[in-house]
Structure formats: C-alpha cells, structure tokens
Scaffold this active site. Structure first.
Site, PDB file in Angstrom:
ATOM      1  N   LYS A  79       1.616 -20.256  35.680  1.00  0.00           N
ATOM      2  CA  LYS A  79       2.213 -19.624  34.443  1.00  0.00           C
ATOM      3  C   LYS A  79       2.156 -17.993  35.012  1.00  0.00           C
ATOM      4  O   LYS A  79       2.405 -17.742  36.197  1.00  0.00           O
ATOM      5  CB  LYS A  79       1.105 -19.748  33.168  1.00  0.00           C
ATOM      6  CG  LYS A  79       1.189 -21.262  33.095  1.00  0.00           C
ATOM      7  CD  LYS A  79       0.449 -21.546  31.925  1.00  0.00           C
ATOM      8  CE  LYS A  79       0.261 -23.029  31.729  1.00  0.00           C
ATOM      9  NZ  LYS A  79      -0.338 -23.421  30.481  1.00  0.00           N
TER      10      LYS A  79
ATOM     11  N   GLU B  11       5.837 -23.932  26.431  1.00  0.00           N
ATOM     12  CA  GLU B  11       5.697 -22.358  26.096  1.00  0.00           C
ATOM     13  C   GLU B  11       7.052 -21.404  26.243  1.00  0.00           C
ATOM     14  O   GLU B  11       7.337 -20.986  25.545  1.00  0.00           O
ATOM     15  CB  GLU B  11       4.702 -21.665  27.185  1.00  0.00           C
ATOM     16  CG  GLU B  11       3.220 -22.417  27.150  1.00  0.00           C
ATOM     17  CD  GLU B  11       2.506 -22.184  28.293  1.00  0.00           C
ATOM     18  OE1 GLU B  11       2.979 -21.713  29.282  1.00  0.00           O
ATOM     19  OE2 GLU B  11       1.254 -22.813  28.084  1.00  0.00           O
TER      20      GLU B  11
ATOM     21  N   HIS C 282       9.486 -26.134  29.698  1.00  0.00           N
ATOM     22  CA  HIS C 282       8.082 -25.995  29.376  1.00  0.00           C
ATOM     23  C   HIS C 282       7.693 -25.675  27.976  1.00  0.00           C
ATOM     24  O   HIS C 282       8.606 -24.709  27.557  1.00  0.00           O
ATOM     25  CB  HIS C 282       7.470 -25.178  30.205  1.00  0.00           C
ATOM     26  CG  HIS C 282       5.816 -25.014  30.051  1.00  0.00           C
ATOM     27  ND1 HIS C 282       5.008 -24.403  29.208  1.00  0.00           N
ATOM     28  CD2 HIS C 282       4.974 -25.874  30.996  1.00  0.00           C
ATOM     29  CE1 HIS C 282       3.590 -24.891  29.155  1.00  0.00           C
ATOM     30  NE2 HIS C 282       3.781 -25.466  30.534  1.00  0.00           N
TER      31      HIS C 282
ATOM     32  N   ASN D  66       1.064 -25.341  38.181  1.00  0.00           N
ATOM     33  CA  ASN D  66       1.910 -24.299  37.268  1.00  0.00           C
ATOM     34  C   ASN D  66       0.902 -23.184  36.953  1.00  0.00           C
ATOM     35  O   ASN D  66       0.020 -23.434  36.033  1.00  0.00           O
ATOM     36  CB  ASN D  66       2.329 -25.022  35.820  1.00  0.00           C
ATOM     37  CG  ASN D  66       2.826 -23.983  34.945  1.00  0.00           C
ATOM     38  OD1 ASN D  66       3.413 -22.739  35.472  1.00  0.00           O
ATOM     39  ND2 ASN D  66       3.304 -24.133  33.544  1.00  0.00           N
TER      40      ASN D  66
ATOM     41  N   GLY E  67      -3.850 -26.676  27.700  1.00  0.00           N
ATOM     42  CA  GLY E  67      -4.725 -25.469  27.495  1.00  0.00           C
ATOM     43  C   GLY E  67      -5.812 -25.728  26.669  1.00  0.00           C
ATOM     44  O   GLY E  67      -6.584 -24.882  26.577  1.00  0.00           O
TER      45      GLY E  67
ATOM     46  N   SER F 252      -4.321 -30.271  30.093  1.00  0.00           N
ATOM     47  CA  SER F 252      -5.779 -30.523  30.411  1.00  0.00           C
ATOM     48  C   SER F 252      -6.226 -31.515  31.459  1.00  0.00           C
ATOM     49  O   SER F 252      -7.197 -32.135  31.297  1.00  0.00           O
ATOM     50  CB  SER F 252      -6.307 -30.420  28.927  1.00  0.00           C
ATOM     51  OG  SER F 252      -6.382 -29.559  28.109  1.00  0.00           O
TER      52      SER F 252
ATOM     53  N   GLU G 220       4.229 -33.595  28.452  1.00  0.00           N
ATOM     54  CA  GLU G 220       3.316 -32.756  28.361  1.00  0.00           C
ATOM     55  C   GLU G 220       3.043 -32.719  26.748  1.00  0.00           C
ATOM     56  O   GLU G 220       3.870 -31.903  26.210  1.00  0.00           O
ATOM     57  CB  GLU G 220       3.399 -31.149  28.704  1.00  0.00           C
ATOM     58  CG  GLU G 220       3.347 -31.458  30.261  1.00  0.00           C
ATOM     59  CD  GLU G 220       3.199 -29.807  30.930  1.00  0.00           C
ATOM     60  OE1 GLU G 220       2.313 -29.932  31.822  1.00  0.00           O
ATOM     61  OE2 GLU G 220       3.754 -28.851  30.423  1.00  0.00           O
TER      62      GLU G 220
END
Ligand code: PEP
Length: 249
Positions: free
Chosen positions: A14, A100, A98, A12, A172, A211, A166
């Site tokens: 992003k 985010e 996702h 991904n 991250g 991660s 996730e």
C-alpha cells in the site's frame, strides 16, 4: 479435485515504504532463499520503489508487482501510470480493483476490467480483487456480490490473471472469515472460472486476502481452492511475510 495451481504469496505494501525500505526487501530476498521452492513470492511496493526493488530482486525468488495502473497506454492523465510504464521499470504484475481503490477512488467493475485488460496488453499479470462488505455478508449476499463483481470486471481472457478474494471487512481489521466461508467463496470462484474457460479456469490462482498473519496462514492456506495469499500489513515485515510463505513449506 483437479490439480490446483502453484501457490503465490504476494505482499501489498500500500502507501508504505521509502528508499530505506530496500533493506526490508533484502531481508525478504535472503529469507526466501531458504524456503522450499513450493511457492511463488511477490512484493508490490508503492510505484516510487518499483525500479529499485526490481533491481534488488533480480535473480532472486522475489518478483515485483504494482498496486494499480491506468487503462490507457499513455496520454493526458496527470499523476497516473500505465501498465506499460510499470512493466518498463521491472514490474511483472499489477493489482487491479483493490477495495481501497474501489471505495476511495470510485473504481467501478467496468474500470477494473479495463485495467485488467491493460495489464495483459502490457504483458503483466493482473491480480484482480473482489470481495463483499460486512453488510453484504450479514445479509447473506456474499456469493451474489462476488458473482456480480466477476461478471463486471473479469477480462475477456483468463490467461495472465490471478483472482484475489478479499472480504472488505477483513482487510486490516484482524478479522477473517471461517475456513468454511473462505472455501465456499473460493469454490464458487473456481466453478465460475471453469465455466468461462475450462483449462485456463482450472489453472487460475485464487488468492485469499484479509488479515492474513503468520498465526492463521496455515489454516487459511489449507482451504480447498486457496492458492496463496494477498497480504497487506503483515507483508511490511520480512519475518511475518516469510512466516506466511512458510505455510507452504
Ligand atoms: C490488502 O489490503 O490487500 C490486505 C489483504 O490487507 P491486510 O492483510 O492488512 O488485511
């Protein structure tokens, strides 16, 4: 344990990548050709790059996915892209839900379900993301949280679906759950899917994301019911992405 599905490692990207990033994709394509054929590989660049990446990846081991879609086929939705449009330019899959997008764009489970259904309508695989926050994990509420997300966002049928677990706090951050914690959640997701549809639920891939790096890929990918990875930061560098995929070599 029943036969687990063939693994998938998906990157991904992003909101990263310009036209010049095609050289990184070409490095991924070249490296992937040397890996044993034991894993499927996908790159999800920003929408601006899907067409050129799909063209570059044609005939290779890499397929191209998108990072989000609108639920409608077309209409007055300025700035949005439908699943049909993504398919039209060469995507074979789309990430939906996702964290985010849930956190920064207010996406609810119901919206995520609509997007997953739109993906199937267009003939795309939906990679549906679920995951708990740090507070939820600390409160011992992880399993209940994931179950609620599945209740609210799973489409009516499981075909053409991939689940990505996730943990929000692992994305991250350089932090990862223990293999046991990953195994507990993946086992629960597998049982949940089987309870909906035995055959399709046993064959649905469940990816781990958060991660994943070359250093921890082998350990995480060996956990029962982990059928690959959704990789953010480490997917931007061909060497790292390929080293993660090599966990399945
Ligand atoms: C992601 O955002 O899907 C992700 C897994 O990110 P990272 O690998 O950078 O934690």
């Amino acid at each position: 344990m029943a036969q687990e599905p063939r693994p998938l490692v998906a990157g991904n990207w992003k909101m990263n990548g310009l036209t010049a990033s095609r050289s990184e994709l070409e490095a991924i394509i070249a490296g992937a050709a040397t890996l044993p054929d034991t894993v499927d590989l996908m790159v999800c660049p920003p929408a601006t790059l899907i067409a050129s990446f799909a063209e570059a990846a044609a005939g290779s081991r890499i397929v191209i996915g998108a990072q989000d879609c609108h639920a409608a086929v077309s209409g007055a939705f300025t700035g949005d892209l439908s699943a049909e449009m993504l398919k039209d330019v060469g995507a074979v899959a789309v990430i939906v839900g996702h964290s985010e997008r849930r956190a920064l764009h207010g996406e609810t489970d119901a919206m995520v379900r609509e997007k997953a259904m739109a993906a199937r309508r267009a003939g795309l695989t939906a990679i549906l993301c679920v995951g708990e926050t740090r507070d939820e994990r600390d409160a011992g509420a992880t399993i209940a949280r994931i179950e609620r997300q599945l209740d609210g966002s799973l489409p009516d049928r499981l075909d053409g679906l991939v689940i990505a677990y996730e943990p929000v706090w692992a994305i991250g951050s350089g932090l990862t759950p223990t293999p046991k914690d990953v195994g507990d959640v993946h086992g629960m997701i597998r049982n949940y899917l089987i309870s909906k549809d035995k055959a399709a639920g046993s064959g649905t891939r469940i990816l781990y994301g958060g991660s994943v790096k070359p250093q921890n890929a082998k350990e995480l990918m060996s956990v029962p019911h982990v059928n690959g990875a959704l990789v953010g930061g480490a997917s931007l560098k061909a060497d790292d992405f390929l080293a993660i995929a090599a966990a399945y070599a």
